[in-house]
Design a protein around this motif. Structure first.
Motif, mmCIF file in Angstrom:
data_model
loop_
_atom_site.group_PDB
_atom_site.id
_atom_site.type_symbol
_atom_site.label_atom_id
_atom_site.label_comp_id
_atom_site.label_asym_id
_atom_site.label_seq_id
_atom_site.Cartn_x
_atom_site.Cartn_y
_atom_site.Cartn_z
ATOM 1 N N LYS A 1 0.830 -1.212 0.000
ATOM 2 C CA LYS A 1 0.000 0.000 0.000
ATOM 3 C C LYS A 1 0.866 1.265 0.000
ATOM 4 O O LYS A 1 0.557 2.248 -0.695
ATOM 5 N N GLU A 2 1.930 1.258 0.783
ATOM 6 C CA GLU A 2 2.825 2.423 0.862
ATOM 7 C C GLU A 2 3.621 2.596 -0.423
ATOM 8 O O GLU A 2 3.908 3.724 -0.848
ATOM 9 N N ARG A 3 3.948 1.487 -1.042
ATOM 10 C CA ARG A 3 4.804 1.539 -2.230
ATOM 11 C C ARG A 3 4.031 1.948 -3.492
ATOM 12 O O ARG A 3 4.597 2.624 -4.365
ATOM 13 N N SER A 4 2.758 1.611 -3.578
ATOM 14 C CA SER A 4 1.985 1.828 -4.813
ATOM 15 C C SER A 4 1.970 3.272 -5.300
ATOM 16 O O SER A 4 2.231 3.531 -6.491
ATOM 17 N N PRO A 5 1.692 4.299 -4.452
ATOM 18 C CA PRO A 5 1.700 5.693 -4.948
ATOM 19 C C PRO A 5 3.087 6.130 -5.420
ATOM 20 O O PRO A 5 3.205 6.925 -6.366
ATOM 21 N N ILE B 1 -3.179 -8.862 -7.169
ATOM 22 C CA ILE B 1 -2.112 -7.884 -6.893
ATOM 23 C C ILE B 1 -0.852 -8.239 -7.673
ATOM 24 O O ILE B 1 -0.192 -7.378 -8.261
ATOM 25 N N ALA B 2 -0.536 -9.536 -7.695
ATOM 26 C CA ALA B 2 0.662 -9.983 -8.416
ATOM 27 C C ALA B 2 0.546 -9.703 -9.911
ATOM 28 O O ALA B 2 1.525 -9.312 -10.567
ATOM 29 N N SER B 3 -0.658 -9.897 -10.472
ATOM 30 C CA SER B 3 -0.847 -9.677 -11.910
ATOM 31 C C SER B 3 -0.753 -8.198 -12.281
ATOM 32 O O SER B 3 -0.423 -7.856 -13.423
ATOM 33 N N LYS B 4 -1.061 -7.321 -11.317
ATOM 34 C CA LYS B 4 -0.997 -5.882 -11.585
ATOM 35 C C LYS B 4 0.350 -5.277 -11.223
ATOM 36 O O LYS B 4 0.618 -4.110 -11.541
ATOM 37 N N ALA B 5 1.183 -6.041 -10.559
ATOM 38 C CA ALA B 5 2.456 -5.516 -10.063
ATOM 39 C C ALA B 5 3.342 -5.062 -11.219
ATOM 40 O O ALA B 5 3.548 -5.785 -12.187
ATOM 41 N N ASN B 6 3.860 -3.823 -11.114
ATOM 42 C CA ASN B 6 4.782 -3.298 -12.121
ATOM 43 C C ASN B 6 5.996 -2.658 -11.446
ATOM 44 O O ASN B 6 6.563 -1.685 -11.945
ATOM 45 N N ASP B 7 6.333 -3.243 -10.283
ATOM 46 C CA ASP B 7 7.448 -2.728 -9.506
ATOM 47 C C ASP B 7 8.107 -3.897 -8.787
ATOM 48 O O ASP B 7 7.416 -4.764 -8.226
ATOM 49 N N PHE C 1 -1.499 4.465 -16.549
ATOM 50 C CA PHE C 1 -0.549 3.593 -15.833
ATOM 51 C C PHE C 1 -1.027 3.324 -14.402
ATOM 52 O O PHE C 1 -0.991 2.194 -13.915
ATOM 53 N N ALA C 2 -1.475 4.416 -13.738
ATOM 54 C CA ALA C 2 -1.925 4.286 -12.345
ATOM 55 C C ALA C 2 -3.156 3.388 -12.247
ATOM 56 O O ALA C 2 -3.273 2.578 -11.312
ATOM 57 N N ASP C 3 -4.061 3.507 -13.214
ATOM 58 C CA ASP C 3 -5.289 2.706 -13.182
ATOM 59 C C ASP C 3 -4.989 1.217 -13.388
ATOM 60 O O ASP C 3 -5.577 0.358 -12.725
ATOM 61 N N ARG C 4 -4.060 0.944 -14.320
ATOM 62 C CA ARG C 4 -3.692 -0.460 -14.581
ATOM 63 C C ARG C 4 -3.041 -1.100 -13.364
ATOM 64 O O ARG C 4 -3.221 -2.288 -13.115
ATOM 65 N N GLY C 5 -2.281 -0.339 -12.594
ATOM 66 C CA GLY C 5 -1.561 -0.911 -11.460
ATOM 67 C C GLY C 5 -2.225 -0.675 -10.113
ATOM 68 O O GLY C 5 -1.651 -1.034 -9.078
ATOM 69 N N CYS C 6 -3.420 -0.096 -10.117
ATOM 70 C CA CYS C 6 -4.095 0.217 -8.852
ATOM 71 C C CYS C 6 -4.554 -1.063 -8.145
ATOM 72 O O CYS C 6 -5.264 -1.897 -8.728
ATOM 73 N N GLN D 1 8.239 -8.575 -5.021
ATOM 74 C CA GLN D 1 8.877 -9.312 -3.928
ATOM 75 C C GLN D 1 7.937 -9.452 -2.721
ATOM 76 O O GLN D 1 7.841 -10.520 -2.103
ATOM 77 N N ALA D 2 7.240 -8.363 -2.380
ATOM 78 C CA ALA D 2 6.299 -8.401 -1.254
ATOM 79 C C ALA D 2 5.150 -9.366 -1.544
ATOM 80 O O ALA D 2 4.688 -10.097 -0.660
ATOM 81 N N THR D 3 4.703 -9.388 -2.798
ATOM 82 C CA THR D 3 3.596 -10.269 -3.177
ATOM 83 C C THR D 3 4.001 -11.742 -3.105
ATOM 84 O O THR D 3 3.210 -12.591 -2.697
ATOM 85 N N ILE D 4 5.230 -12.030 -3.496
ATOM 86 C CA ILE D 4 5.725 -13.412 -3.409
ATOM 87 C C ILE D 4 5.729 -13.875 -1.953
ATOM 88 O O ILE D 4 5.287 -14.983 -1.634
ATOM 89 N N GLU D 5 6.217 -13.011 -1.060
ATOM 90 C CA GLU D 5 6.200 -13.350 0.377
ATOM 91 C C GLU D 5 4.770 -13.482 0.888
ATOM 92 O O GLU D 5 4.459 -14.366 1.694
ATOM 93 N N LEU D 6 3.910 -12.599 0.388
ATOM 94 C CA LEU D 6 2.495 -12.612 0.782
ATOM 95 C C LEU D 6 1.840 -13.943 0.430
ATOM 96 O O LEU D 6 1.174 -14.586 1.262
ATOM 97 N N LYS D 7 2.047 -14.387 -0.793
ATOM 98 C CA LYS D 7 1.468 -15.651 -1.249
ATOM 99 C C LYS D 7 2.045 -16.837 -0.474
ATOM 100 O O LYS D 7 1.343 -17.808 -0.197
ATOM 101 N N SER D 8 3.311 -16.741 -0.124
ATOM 102 C CA SER D 8 3.946 -17.811 0.654
ATOM 103 C C SER D 8 3.313 -17.940 2.039
ATOM 104 O O SER D 8 3.035 -19.058 2.509
ATOM 105 N N GLU D 9 3.056 -16.797 2.684
ATOM 106 C CA GLU D 9 2.442 -16.824 4.017
ATOM 107 C C GLU D 9 1.002 -17.334 3.952
ATOM 108 O O GLU D 9 0.555 -18.074 4.840
ATOM 109 N N ILE D 10 0.273 -16.959 2.912
ATOM 110 C CA ILE D 10 -1.108 -17.428 2.748
ATOM 111 C C ILE D 10 -1.126 -18.938 2.554
ATOM 112 O O ILE D 10 -1.982 -19.645 3.106
ATOM 113 N N GLU D 11 -0.165 -19.452 1.796
ATOM 114 C CA GLU D 11 -0.090 -20.902 1.575
ATOM 115 C C GLU D 11 0.218 -21.636 2.881
ATOM 116 O O GLU D 11 -0.330 -22.720 3.142
ATOM 117 N N LYS D 12 1.066 -21.035 3.705
ATOM 118 C CA LYS D 12 1.378 -21.651 5.011
ATOM 119 C C LYS D 12 0.121 -21.713 5.885
ATOM 120 O O LYS D 12 -0.103 -22.693 6.587
#
Length: 295
Positions: free
Chosen positions: A177-181, A264-270, A216-221, A275-286
């Motif tokens: 959330k902090e990184r997106s803007p 979120i991962a599909s919209k990620a352009n940063d 750009f902002a709309d695609r990655g929101c 990296q945060a999304t990969i960790e996020l998905k890993s924690e959800i899987e756990k």
């Protein structure tokens, strides 16, 4: 009974002796989608199988549970030894014929005849079902109580682990959330610099740049996804706090959390968001793996 989170794995044992009858009952369970209770008990107790199952189901709601019931009796009235005289005489007659034809020596055939199948059989006369049930029930209640206590203890440990992972997910979501803007601002600066280099001093239409940045902002929101993901995390904590049969509810909730993280991962352009999304998905899987163990 206090509502708490329970694991689907557990073990409990109970014993009771009444009127020279001893009952030993063991329960053990593993994960299962439904409430599958299998009871192994002596033939003399087969009439109580349905009653035993219903009694267990009052406190056990999910999992594959195996129930082993042992029954020993020291009461004379509970044992009846039957002698099949016709069969015994037939065996003795055949043994005598064999002895004569083979020229064998020997006297009594008592020991040998008694060892043949069905000559002597032990039967347990059918007793009053109510009397047997009242003698069995204390052992069953003791086994179920210990069984449930173990499931509650393991469930508490699983709850703590899931909540710890949920806290980690909240940190990662806040990071996204902090990184997106900042990503949008960085894109604006890069676009301006690139156009200046390409156009070499020619004026740039600010409206055109603003339009490109907006697209750009709309695609990655990912604001909506972040809001829903945080809402799911609040629900997860609430479900665990209320306790009870939480397994299926949490399973559905984690599916929704996975859906949001995939978006979120599909919209990620940063790279940082990726990296945060990969960790996020890993924690959800756990978390998903852990809740498979919950009742």
């Amino acid at each position: 009974m206090e509502s708490s989170v329970r694991s689907m794995t557990g073990y409990g044992r109970g014993e009771h002796i009444a009127e020279d009858r001893k009952f030993t009952i063991e329960l053990k369970s593993v994960n299962h989608r439904y409430n599958d209770i299998n009871i192994k008990l002596p033939r003399s107790l087969i009439s109580l199988e349905d009653k035993i199952k219903k009694h267990i189901m009052k406190q056990v709601f999910r999992g594959k549970t195996d129930v082993y019931i042992g029954f020993e009796t020291f009461a004379v009235d509970d044992v009846d030894v039957k002698l099949n005289e016709v069969l015994a005489q037939a065996y003795v007659g055949k043994l005598k014929i064999l002895q004569e034809k083979m020229g064998l020596e020997g006297g009594s055939f008592f020991d040998l005849t008694a060892k043949f199948p069905d000559v002597l059989t032990v039967e347990k006369p059918q007793k009053d079902e109510k009397v047997i049930w009242e003698a069995l029930l204390p052992a069953l209640d003791e086994a179920v109580t210990r069984f449930v206590a173990m499931r509650q203890m393991e469930g508490g440990a699983l709850k703590s682990d899931v909540l710890a992972k949920a806290e980690r997910i909240i940190i990662l979501v806040d990071k996204v959330k902090e990184r997106s803007p900042l990503v949008v601002e960085e894109y604006r600066d890069k676009l301006n610099n690139r156009l200046k280099d390409l156009l070499d001093g020619v004026d740039i239409d600010p409206q055109r740049i603003a339009t490109e940045v907006a697209i750009f902002a709309d695609r990655g929101c990912v604001d909506e996804e972040i809001t829903r993901l945080k809402s799911h995390l609040v629900q997860l904590a609430d479900i665990l706090e209320k306790g009870g049969q939480v397994g299926r509810k949490l399973d559905f909730l984690v599916q929704e959390m996975n859906r949001e993280s995939n978006t979120i991962a599909s919209k990620a352009n940063d790279i940082q968001i990726v990296q945060a999304t990969i960790e996020l998905k890993s924690e959800i899987e756990k978390i998903r793996e852990q809740i498979q163990n919950l009742e």
